[in-house]
Design a protein around this motif. Structure first.
Motif, PDB file in Angstrom:
ATOM      1  N   GLU A   1       8.558  -8.673  13.844  1.00 39.84           N
ATOM      2  CA  GLU A   1       8.505 -10.062  13.388  1.00 39.84           C
ATOM      3  C   GLU A   1       8.690 -11.025  14.556  1.00 39.84           C
ATOM      4  OE1 GLU A   1      11.036  -7.944  10.101  1.00 39.84           O
ATOM      5  OE2 GLU A   1      10.912  -7.951  12.277  1.00 39.84           O
TER       6      GLU A   1
ATOM      7  N   LEU B   1       6.096 -17.484  10.217  1.00 38.32           N
ATOM      8  CA  LEU B   1       6.552 -16.196  10.697  1.00 38.32           C
ATOM      9  C   LEU B   1       5.366 -15.241  10.781  1.00 38.32           C
ATOM     10  CD1 LEU B   1       9.816 -15.728   8.595  1.00 38.32           C
ATOM     11  CD2 LEU B   1       9.494 -16.941  10.768  1.00 38.32           C
ATOM     12  N   SER B   2       5.417 -14.365  11.764  1.00 43.14           N
ATOM     13  CA  SER B   2       4.375 -13.357  11.931  1.00 43.14           C
ATOM     14  C   SER B   2       5.001 -11.970  11.922  1.00 43.14           C
ATOM     15  CB  SER B   2       3.642 -13.559  13.261  1.00 43.14           C
ATOM     16  OG  SER B   2       3.014 -14.815  13.317  1.00 43.14           O
ATOM     17  N   CYS B   3       4.241 -11.007  11.431  1.00 38.88           N
ATOM     18  CA  CYS B   3       4.675  -9.622  11.415  1.00 38.88           C
ATOM     19  C   CYS B   3       3.513  -8.764  11.892  1.00 38.88           C
ATOM     20  CB  CYS B   3       5.101  -9.210  10.017  1.00 38.88           C
ATOM     21  SG  CYS B   3       5.462  -7.442   9.837  1.00 38.88           S
TER      22      CYS B   3
ATOM     23  N   TRP C   1       7.748  -9.907   2.531  1.00 37.25           N
ATOM     24  CA  TRP C   1       8.795 -10.575   3.288  1.00 37.25           C
ATOM     25  C   TRP C   1      10.057 -10.615   2.426  1.00 37.25           C
ATOM     26  CZ3 TRP C   1       8.642 -11.965   8.310  1.00 37.25           C
ATOM     27  CH2 TRP C   1       7.398 -12.067   8.928  1.00 37.25           C
TER      28      TRP C   1
ATOM     29  N   THR D   1      -1.819  -8.291  11.199  1.00 35.98           N
ATOM     30  CA  THR D   1      -0.658  -9.176  11.157  1.00 35.98           C
ATOM     31  C   THR D   1      -0.528  -9.813   9.777  1.00 35.98           C
ATOM     32  OG1 THR D   1      -0.864  -9.663  13.524  1.00 35.98           O
ATOM     33  CG2 THR D   1       0.443 -11.193  12.198  1.00 35.98           C
TER      34      THR D   1
ATOM     35  N   TYR E   1       1.547 -12.910   7.720  1.00 37.06           N
ATOM     36  CA  TYR E   1       2.192 -14.185   8.014  1.00 37.06           C
ATOM     37  C   TYR E   1       2.987 -14.693   6.815  1.00 37.06           C
ATOM     38  CZ  TYR E   1      -1.341 -14.184  11.708  1.00 37.06           C
ATOM     39  OH  TYR E   1      -2.130 -13.848  12.775  1.00 37.06           O
TER      40      TYR E   1
ATOM     41  N   TYR F   1      12.839 -10.580   7.075  1.00 35.76           N
ATOM     42  CA  TYR F   1      12.349  -9.253   7.409  1.00 35.76           C
ATOM     43  C   TYR F   1      10.966  -9.026   6.812  1.00 35.76           C
ATOM     44  CZ  TYR F   1      17.255  -8.193   8.451  1.00 35.76           C
ATOM     45  OH  TYR F   1      18.531  -8.189   8.952  1.00 35.76           O
ATOM     46  N   CYS F   2      10.144  -8.367   7.584  1.00 31.76           N
ATOM     47  CA  CYS F   2       8.852  -7.900   7.114  1.00 31.76           C
ATOM     48  C   CYS F   2       9.020  -6.443   6.676  1.00 31.76           C
ATOM     49  CB  CYS F   2       7.854  -8.013   8.257  1.00 31.76           C
ATOM     50  SG  CYS F   2       6.226  -7.363   7.936  1.00 31.76           S
TER      51      CYS F   2
ATOM     52  N   THR G   1      13.944 -11.715  11.928  1.00 35.15           N
ATOM     53  CA  THR G   1      13.878 -12.914  12.761  1.00 35.15           C
ATOM     54  C   THR G   1      14.676 -14.016  12.075  1.00 35.15           C
ATOM     55  OG1 THR G   1      12.369 -14.419  13.940  1.00 35.15           O
ATOM     56  CG2 THR G   1      11.692 -13.724  11.730  1.00 35.15           C
TER      57      THR G   1
END
Length: 125
Positions: free
Chosen positions: A6, A20-22, A36, A77, A79, A94-95, A119
């Protein structure tokens, strides 16, 4: 071994936005249910949003209308676009990934065997 990383957490003021990105490797994001979650100290990890292999999404009541989950299969990815942030949104995000295509039937965090490191998102009033 599946890895989820993340990024995008930050400190923002109430009403602000974050994305947010994972990043998922090596398996494709398109073939599995992704989600998420968030957690604050002393509380259970709670689900925020899910997206399944077909692109169907779900949201918790706390974030519905403000957060949007999406994925870019070409970039592997997932988001989480977070708008109109509130202090109650402060948490570690958390992802997570399931090993199946659909998210329906998931019984909370225990249904997700793969997790990122988290994150931090902090929203100040």
């Amino acid at each position: 071994q599946v890895q989820l990383v993340e990024s995008g957490g930050d400190s923002v003021q109430s009403g602000g936005s974050l994305r947010l990105s994972c990043a998922v490797s090596p398996s494709p994001t398109s073939a599995r249910c992704m989600a998420w979650f968030r957690q604050v100290p002393g509380k259970e990890r709670e689900g925020v949003a899910t997206i399944d292999g077909a692109g169907s999404t779900t949201y918790s009541d706390a974030v519905k209308g403000r957060f949007t989950i999406s994925r870019d299969d070409a970039k592997e990815t997932v988001y989480l676009q977070m708008n109109s942030l509130k202090p109650d949104d402060t948490a570690v995000y958390y992802c997570a990934r399931r090993v199946v295509y659909y998210c329906s039937g998931a019984a909370g965090p225990s249904s997700f065997p793969y997790w990122g490191q988290g994150t931090q998102v902090t929203v100040s009033s």
